[in-house]
Design an enzyme around this catalytic site. Structure first.
Site, PDB file in Angstrom:
ATOM      1  N   CYS A  93       0.848  -1.193   0.000  1.00 34.41           N
ATOM      2  CA  CYS A  93       0.000   0.000   0.000  1.00 34.41           C
ATOM      3  C   CYS A  93       0.880   1.239   0.000  1.00 34.41           C
ATOM      4  CB  CYS A  93      -0.982  -0.008   1.168  1.00 34.41           C
ATOM      5  SG  CYS A  93      -0.346   0.712   2.679  1.00 34.41           S
ATOM      6  N   GLU A  94       0.458   2.206  -0.774  1.00 36.79           N
ATOM      7  CA  GLU A  94       1.286   3.400  -0.927  1.00 36.79           C
ATOM      8  C   GLU A  94       1.182   4.324   0.281  1.00 36.79           C
ATOM      9  OE1 GLU A  94      -0.197   5.039  -4.585  1.00 36.79           O
ATOM     10  OE2 GLU A  94      -1.649   6.317  -3.570  1.00 36.79           O
ATOM     11  N   HIS A  95       0.257   4.042   1.187  1.00 39.42           N
ATOM     12  CA  HIS A  95       0.108   4.908   2.368  1.00 39.42           C
ATOM     13  C   HIS A  95       1.055   4.517   3.487  1.00 39.42           C
ATOM     14  CE1 HIS A  95      -4.101   5.126   0.532  1.00 39.42           C
ATOM     15  NE2 HIS A  95      -3.468   6.220   0.217  1.00 39.42           N
ATOM     16  N   HIS A  96       1.300   3.207   3.643  1.00 39.23           N
ATOM     17  CA  HIS A  96       2.136   2.748   4.761  1.00 39.23           C
ATOM     18  C   HIS A  96       3.321   1.913   4.293  1.00 39.23           C
ATOM     19  CE1 HIS A  96      -2.020   3.254   6.323  1.00 39.23           C
ATOM     20  NE2 HIS A  96      -1.389   3.888   7.291  1.00 39.23           N
ATOM     21  N   GLN A 134      -5.364  -0.394  -3.830  1.00 39.75           N
ATOM     22  CA  GLN A 134      -6.065  -1.471  -4.537  1.00 39.75           C
ATOM     23  C   GLN A 134      -6.969  -0.894  -5.628  1.00 39.75           C
ATOM     24  OE1 GLN A 134      -7.882  -4.431  -1.990  1.00 39.75           O
ATOM     25  NE2 GLN A 134      -9.326  -5.025  -3.610  1.00 39.75           N
ATOM     26  N   HIS A 162      -5.331  -6.317   3.510  1.00 40.31           N
ATOM     27  CA  HIS A 162      -4.314  -5.282   3.702  1.00 40.31           C
ATOM     28  C   HIS A 162      -3.692  -5.414   5.081  1.00 40.31           C
ATOM     29  CE1 HIS A 162      -5.334  -2.718   0.122  1.00 40.31           C
ATOM     30  NE2 HIS A 162      -6.312  -3.599   0.132  1.00 40.31           N
ATOM     31  N   CYS A 164      -1.842  -3.367   6.529  1.00 37.88           N
ATOM     32  CA  CYS A 164      -1.904  -2.121   7.311  1.00 37.88           C
ATOM     33  C   CYS A 164      -3.195  -2.071   8.106  1.00 37.88           C
ATOM     34  CB  CYS A 164      -1.738  -0.885   6.423  1.00 37.88           C
ATOM     35  SG  CYS A 164      -3.012  -0.649   5.197  1.00 37.88           S
TER      36      CYS A 164
HETATM   37 ZN   LIG Z   1      -1.945   1.153   4.167  1.00 33.77          ZN
END
Ligand SMILES: [Zn+2]
Length: 202
Positions: A93-96, A134, A162, A164
């Site tokens: 995931c590009e956030h975490h 996603q 996910h 995360c």
């Molecule tokens: Zn994430």
């Protein structure tokens, strides 16, 4: 809107640091986590992580059109849905920058040309091996197939867990996220979408 091809040259557009710079960044993150990068067990870790990243994020080095360039015209008049289902994938995931993993189910309705079946799985890998959401990954697979294969329709379903969400924050293990994208004939036809769901889930 930028085209898929422009978006796809991430590594070229943004430049890549040296392996030494990447390893120094890993050492910093080890210290940020609270450990000592100079203790014996961690000495080789920055090098390993840097090398693992080249593989885990190898999708930046391959353009989807390379995989989709070779198609076959001799299909004996076949014109119905082609579905490749339960393609396993791992992404981040590009956030975490934490993994998410799941399965992709991908269908298209050929317009005289078909792809080698392994190419669909490779296409999934190209987009999975990048920093992703996603939702974006689902749309990118559908757009690449539409743009380069020019089929009558494309359907994509991703079902993923996910880490995360499982490991941090709300800690909901086992919850999966389903995303879909429909293009061409699939967009307009609820009947085609139902058939896709039925075949993908059977
Ligand atoms: Zn994430």
């Amino acid at each position: 809107m930028d085209t898929l091809s422009q978006r796809d040259c991430g590594s070229i557009a943004y430049g890549r640091p040296t392996a030494e710079e990447a390893e120094a960044a890993v050492r910093t993150l080890i210290r940020w986590a609270g450990d000592d990068p100079d203790r014996e067990g961690l000495l080789e870790t920055p090098g390993r992580v840097a090398r693992a990243y080249r593989e885990l994020f190898g999708g930046y080095d391959i353009a989807p059109e390379e995989v989709l360039a070779k198609t076959f015209g001799d299909v004996g008049g076949y014109s119905d849905m082609v579905l490749v289902k339960s393609i396993p994938f791992f992404s981040h995931c590009e956030h975490h920058m934490v993994p998410f993993k799941g399965q992709a189910h991908i269908a298209y309705i050929p317009n005289e040309r078909v792809l080698g079946l392994s190419k669909i799985a490779r296409l999934v890998d190209i987009f999975a091996r990048r920093l992703q959401t996603q939702e974006a990954m689902t749309a990118q697979i559908a757009s690449a197939l539409t743009e380069f294969l020019k089929p009558r329709g494309v359907a994509v379903l991703l079902d993923a867990e996910h880490m995360c969400m499982a490991m941090r924050g709300v800690q909901k293990q086992g919850a999966t996220t389903v995303t879909t994208a429909f293009k061409g004939d699939f967009e307009m036809s609820a009947a085609l979408q139902s058939r896709f769901f039925l075949l993908a889930r059977s």
